[in-house]
Design an enzyme around this catalytic site. Structure first.
Site, mmCIF file in Angstrom:
data_model
loop_
_atom_site.group_PDB
_atom_site.id
_atom_site.type_symbol
_atom_site.label_atom_id
_atom_site.label_comp_id
_atom_site.label_asym_id
_atom_site.label_seq_id
_atom_site.Cartn_x
_atom_site.Cartn_y
_atom_site.Cartn_z
ATOM 1 N N ASN A 39 -19.184 15.275 -25.912
ATOM 2 C CA ASN A 39 -19.064 13.833 -26.187
ATOM 3 C C ASN A 39 -19.206 13.007 -24.914
ATOM 4 O O ASN A 39 -18.713 13.383 -23.848
ATOM 5 C CB ASN A 39 -17.768 13.504 -26.929
ATOM 6 C CG ASN A 39 -16.505 13.991 -26.254
ATOM 7 O OD1 ASN A 39 -16.470 15.051 -25.650
ATOM 8 N ND2 ASN A 39 -15.446 13.211 -26.361
ATOM 9 N N ILE A 40 -19.898 11.892 -25.056
ATOM 10 C CA ILE A 40 -20.172 10.987 -23.943
ATOM 11 C C ILE A 40 -19.690 9.590 -24.351
ATOM 12 O O ILE A 40 -20.249 8.995 -25.283
ATOM 13 C CB ILE A 40 -21.694 10.918 -23.641
ATOM 14 C CG1 ILE A 40 -22.296 12.320 -23.437
ATOM 15 C CG2 ILE A 40 -21.971 10.014 -22.441
ATOM 16 C CD1 ILE A 40 -21.862 13.041 -22.200
ATOM 17 N N GLU A 41 -18.655 9.108 -23.675
ATOM 18 C CA GLU A 41 -18.076 7.814 -24.050
ATOM 19 C C GLU A 41 -18.623 6.684 -23.187
ATOM 20 O O GLU A 41 -19.350 6.893 -22.222
ATOM 21 C CB GLU A 41 -16.545 7.901 -23.938
ATOM 22 C CG GLU A 41 -15.988 8.958 -24.890
ATOM 23 C CD GLU A 41 -14.478 9.025 -24.926
ATOM 24 O OE1 GLU A 41 -13.815 8.472 -24.030
ATOM 25 O OE2 GLU A 41 -13.965 9.641 -25.884
ATOM 26 N N CYS A 50 -20.675 11.407 -30.178
ATOM 27 C CA CYS A 50 -19.979 12.675 -30.415
ATOM 28 C C CYS A 50 -20.793 13.872 -29.920
ATOM 29 O O CYS A 50 -22.029 13.841 -29.892
ATOM 30 C CB CYS A 50 -19.729 12.870 -31.911
ATOM 31 S SG CYS A 50 -18.569 11.711 -32.623
ATOM 32 N N GLU A 52 -21.422 16.632 -31.404
ATOM 33 C CA GLU A 52 -22.313 17.214 -32.411
ATOM 34 C C GLU A 52 -23.663 16.503 -32.422
ATOM 35 O O GLU A 52 -24.725 17.123 -32.515
ATOM 36 C CB GLU A 52 -21.695 17.089 -33.814
ATOM 37 C CG GLU A 52 -20.383 17.834 -34.007
ATOM 38 C CD GLU A 52 -19.151 16.990 -33.668
ATOM 39 O OE1 GLU A 52 -19.197 16.221 -32.696
ATOM 40 O OE2 GLU A 52 -18.163 17.127 -34.397
ATOM 41 N N CYS A 85 -16.671 13.892 -37.347
ATOM 42 C CA CYS A 85 -16.491 12.564 -37.949
ATOM 43 C C CYS A 85 -17.532 12.322 -39.050
ATOM 44 O O CYS A 85 -18.525 13.057 -39.167
ATOM 45 C CB CYS A 85 -16.581 11.481 -36.873
ATOM 46 S SG CYS A 85 -18.268 11.061 -36.398
ATOM 47 N N CYS A 88 -21.212 12.036 -37.954
ATOM 48 C CA CYS A 88 -21.839 13.334 -37.646
ATOM 49 C C CYS A 88 -22.185 14.091 -38.924
ATOM 50 O O CYS A 88 -23.221 14.753 -39.000
ATOM 51 C CB CYS A 88 -20.927 14.167 -36.756
ATOM 52 S SG CYS A 88 -20.837 13.538 -35.069
HETATM 53 N N1 THU Z 1 -15.549 13.256 -31.084
HETATM 54 C C1 THU Z 1 -16.550 14.180 -31.069
HETATM 55 O O1 THU Z 1 -17.305 14.282 -30.094
HETATM 56 N N2 THU Z 1 -16.702 14.962 -32.157
HETATM 57 C C2 THU Z 1 -15.840 15.002 -33.204
HETATM 58 O O2 THU Z 1 -16.025 15.824 -34.084
HETATM 59 C C3 THU Z 1 -14.725 14.067 -33.278
HETATM 60 C C4 THU Z 1 -14.670 13.044 -32.207
HETATM 61 C C5 THU Z 1 -15.343 12.449 -29.883
HETATM 62 C C6 THU Z 1 -15.687 10.999 -29.991
HETATM 63 C C7 THU Z 1 -14.817 10.416 -28.893
HETATM 64 O O3 THU Z 1 -15.486 10.567 -27.650
HETATM 65 C C8 THU Z 1 -13.607 11.314 -28.870
HETATM 66 O O4 THU Z 1 -13.996 12.509 -29.512
HETATM 67 C C9 THU Z 1 -12.382 10.735 -29.556
HETATM 68 O O5 THU Z 1 -12.668 10.300 -30.835
#
Ligand code: THU
Length: 128
Positions: A39-41, A50, A52, A85, A88
């Site tokens: 995941n890259i915020e 996310c 995935e 989520c 995804c």
């Molecule tokens: N996130 C994912 O990368 N995959 C998931 O299945 C659930 C959530 C990430 C998004 C965000 O960067 C962090 O987790 C918190 O929600």
């Protein structure tokens, strides 16, 4: 399983300073290769991506098709199995084959195998 270790290893590169929640995803191809994502915020939170979708988009943009994908695993350092989520899941339903094996992992690398249909029953799939 190597796929599970790859999903965990992917979290090394997680950029998640806002949630501090690191997620890793690994895709196993029929030819034995792996494609990984994490995941890259962003400070503008809604732009975050996310693990995935990073992994699936990496694969597709390298010319890999859904028919080349055997399995996908998602890892987070959680007691329960991590659940992708809704966004995804919608992407899974279009860019993975129905028979693609999906493994949800927990921090002990225990796995729960599910199908896309388990995760997203009656998903949106037609414009007609
Ligand atoms: N996130 C994912 O990368 N995959 C998931 O299945 C659930 C959530 C990430 C998004 C965000 O960067 C962090 O987790 C918190 O929600």
């Amino acid at each position: 399983m190597e796929l599970f270790l790859k999903a965990k290893e992917a979290t090394i590169y997680s950029y998640s300073p806002y949630s501090n929640f690191k997620v890793g995803c690994a895709i196993e191809l029929n030819d034995g290769r792996f494609i990984c994502g994490t995941n890259i915020e962003n400070i503008s939170y809604g732009l975050s991506m996310c693990a995935e979708r990073v992994a699936i988009f990496k694969a597709l943009s390298d010319g890999i098709s859904k028919n080349d994908i055997k399995a996908l695993a998602v890892y987070a350092n959680t007691s329960d199995f991590v659940r992708p989520c809704g966004a995804c899941l919608q992407v899974f339903s279009e860019l993975l084959n129905k028979n693609c094996k999906i493994y949800l992992l927990n921090k002990k690398l225990e796995s729960k195998e599910v199908t896309i249909e388990d995760l997203l029953p009656m998903g949106f799939n037609s414009l007609e």
